[in-house]
Design an enzyme around this catalytic site. Structure first.
Site, PDB file in Angstrom:
ATOM      1  N   ASN A  10      26.532  25.167 -25.577  1.00 40.11           N
ATOM      2  CA  ASN A  10      25.799  24.067 -25.078  1.00 40.11           C
ATOM      3  C   ASN A  10      24.659  24.562 -24.274  1.00 40.11           C
ATOM      4  O   ASN A  10      24.666  24.977 -23.267  1.00 40.11           O
ATOM      5  CB  ASN A  10      26.852  23.361 -24.137  1.00 40.11           C
ATOM      6  CG  ASN A  10      26.103  22.200 -23.352  1.00 40.11           C
ATOM      7  OD1 ASN A  10      24.897  21.813 -23.589  1.00 40.11           O
ATOM      8  ND2 ASN A  10      26.902  21.733 -22.544  1.00 40.11           N
ATOM      9  N   LYS A  12      22.407  23.040 -22.753  1.00 36.97           N
ATOM     10  CA  LYS A  12      21.683  22.287 -21.898  1.00 36.97           C
ATOM     11  C   LYS A  12      20.411  21.955 -21.722  1.00 36.97           C
ATOM     12  O   LYS A  12      19.661  22.237 -22.913  1.00 36.97           O
ATOM     13  CB  LYS A  12      22.375  22.789 -20.490  1.00 36.97           C
ATOM     14  CG  LYS A  12      24.087  23.107 -20.432  1.00 36.97           C
ATOM     15  CD  LYS A  12      24.717  23.178 -19.325  1.00 36.97           C
ATOM     16  CE  LYS A  12      26.072  23.326 -19.305  1.00 36.97           C
ATOM     17  NZ  LYS A  12      26.902  23.761 -18.193  1.00 36.97           N
ATOM     18  N   GLU A 100      28.361  16.907 -16.901  1.00 42.24           N
ATOM     19  CA  GLU A 100      26.829  16.773 -16.202  1.00 42.24           C
ATOM     20  C   GLU A 100      26.321  15.354 -16.476  1.00 42.24           C
ATOM     21  O   GLU A 100      25.651  14.541 -15.707  1.00 42.24           O
ATOM     22  CB  GLU A 100      25.914  17.836 -16.667  1.00 42.24           C
ATOM     23  CG  GLU A 100      26.481  19.151 -16.031  1.00 42.24           C
ATOM     24  CD  GLU A 100      26.220  20.365 -16.663  1.00 42.24           C
ATOM     25  OE1 GLU A 100      25.301  20.391 -17.741  1.00 42.24           O
ATOM     26  OE2 GLU A 100      26.559  21.502 -16.338  1.00 42.24           O
ATOM     27  N   GLU A 170      37.057  20.693 -20.144  1.00 42.14           N
ATOM     28  CA  GLU A 170      36.047  21.501 -18.965  1.00 42.14           C
ATOM     29  C   GLU A 170      36.327  21.193 -17.596  1.00 42.14           C
ATOM     30  O   GLU A 170      35.882  19.965 -17.199  1.00 42.14           O
ATOM     31  CB  GLU A 170      34.779  21.269 -19.446  1.00 42.14           C
ATOM     32  CG  GLU A 170      34.278  21.552 -20.928  1.00 42.14           C
ATOM     33  CD  GLU A 170      32.513  21.814 -20.914  1.00 42.14           C
ATOM     34  OE1 GLU A 170      32.351  23.194 -21.257  1.00 42.14           O
ATOM     35  OE2 GLU A 170      31.988  20.868 -20.778  1.00 42.14           O
ATOM     36  N   GLY A 176      29.819  26.601 -14.622  1.00 40.46           N
ATOM     37  CA  GLY A 176      28.365  27.647 -14.342  1.00 40.46           C
ATOM     38  C   GLY A 176      28.952  27.803 -12.694  1.00 40.46           C
ATOM     39  O   GLY A 176      28.085  28.332 -12.089  1.00 40.46           O
ATOM     40  N   SER A 216      32.622  28.597 -17.595  1.00 43.65           N
ATOM     41  CA  SER A 216      32.619  30.106 -17.189  1.00 43.65           C
ATOM     42  C   SER A 216      33.286  30.728 -18.238  1.00 43.65           C
ATOM     43  O   SER A 216      33.792  31.856 -17.975  1.00 43.65           O
ATOM     44  CB  SER A 216      33.061  30.410 -15.988  1.00 43.65           C
ATOM     45  OG  SER A 216      32.229  29.622 -14.865  1.00 43.65           O
TER      46      SER A 216
END
Ligand code: PGA
Length: 259
Positions: A10, A12, A100, A170, A176, A216
């Protein structure tokens, strides 16, 4: 039959079209020996980078996904993109409901459900993200939160559709942050997710649905995570932005799956 590993990067809001193509050109030879019989490798660039990356991936075993899709066929939805637009661009997968999107853009289980239905109707393969926040985990609400995300997010879908799709677990606190769920902790949650899918859509859907871990995940922990019985791959952010780390992660995930 064993579930096929799926590792998706991903990207992003990273990588311009030229940067994305450079990444894929570097990645292709590194994963050329990955047999499609045991693992799928997917990259998910931004909308403006999609077409160039689709072109660059032609003839390789790297597949392309988008990061979002709107539920309407067309219309006054500034800034959104339709499933038909993604299909025509040559996209195969689409991430839906990433945390997100939920956190910063007001995505809810209801919008996830609408987007998911549009994606499925257009023949896109969805990667539906679910996950709890740190506060929810510490408040022992993980199962309640994930259960509701599955009930509402996958509402009205049939068992075959659910069995064919990909879920990404997730934990929001692991994204992150460098904090990965331990393999045991992730496995426990993945097993719960699979049992919830069984309750909602039957045993076959639960056995077939692939559940990625995300948060992560890196080359160093991929093998151990994917070795867990209910972890079928990963949705990767940071470690997917460099060809060598993403390729190493893919290889280690495959090792973990014993393929
Ligand atoms: P991360 O992101 O690997 O950088 O933690 C994962 C994701 O958000 O999909």
């Amino acid at each position: 039959m064993a579930r096929k590993v799926i590792v998706a990067g991903n990207w992003k809001m990273n990588k311009t079209a030229s940067e994305g193509v450079a990444l894929v050109e570097a990645l292709k030879p590194l994963v050329a020996d990955v047999c499609e019989c045991c693992a799928e490798v997917v990259v998910c660039p931004t909308f403006t980078t999609l077409s160039a990356v689709v072109e660059a991936c032609k003839g390789s075993n790297v597949k392309v996904g988008a990061q979002n899709v709107h539920w309407a066929e067309s219309g006054a939805f500034t800034g959104e993109i339709s499933a038909a637009m993604l299909k025509e661009a040559g996209v195969e997968y689409v991430i839906i409901g990433h945390s997100e999107r939920r956190q910063y853009f007001g995505e809810t289980d209801a919008t996830v459900n609408s987007r998911l239905k549009a994606a499925v109707a257009a023949g896109l393969k969805p990667i539906v993200c679910i996950g709890e926040t740190l506060e929810e985990r510490e408040g022992n609400k993980t199962e309640a939160v994930l259960g509701k995300q599955l009930e509402d997010g996958l509402k009205d879908l049939d068992s075959a559709t659910v069995g064919a799709m990909v879920l990404a677990y997730e934990p929001v606190w692991a994204i992150g942050t460098g904090k990965t769920a331990t393999p045991e902790m992730a496995q426990e949650t993945h097993a719960f997710i699979r049992s919830k899918v069984a309750e909602l859509f039957g045993k076959e859907a639960a056995e077939n649905v692939r559940i990625q871990y995300g948060g992560s995940m890196k080359p160093e922990n991929a093998e151990e995570l994917v070795r867990q019985a209910d972890i079928d791959g990963g949705l990767i952010g940071g470690a997917a932005l460099k060809a060598d780390s993403f390729a190493a992660l893919v290889k280690n995930a495959i090792k973990g799956a014993g393929c």
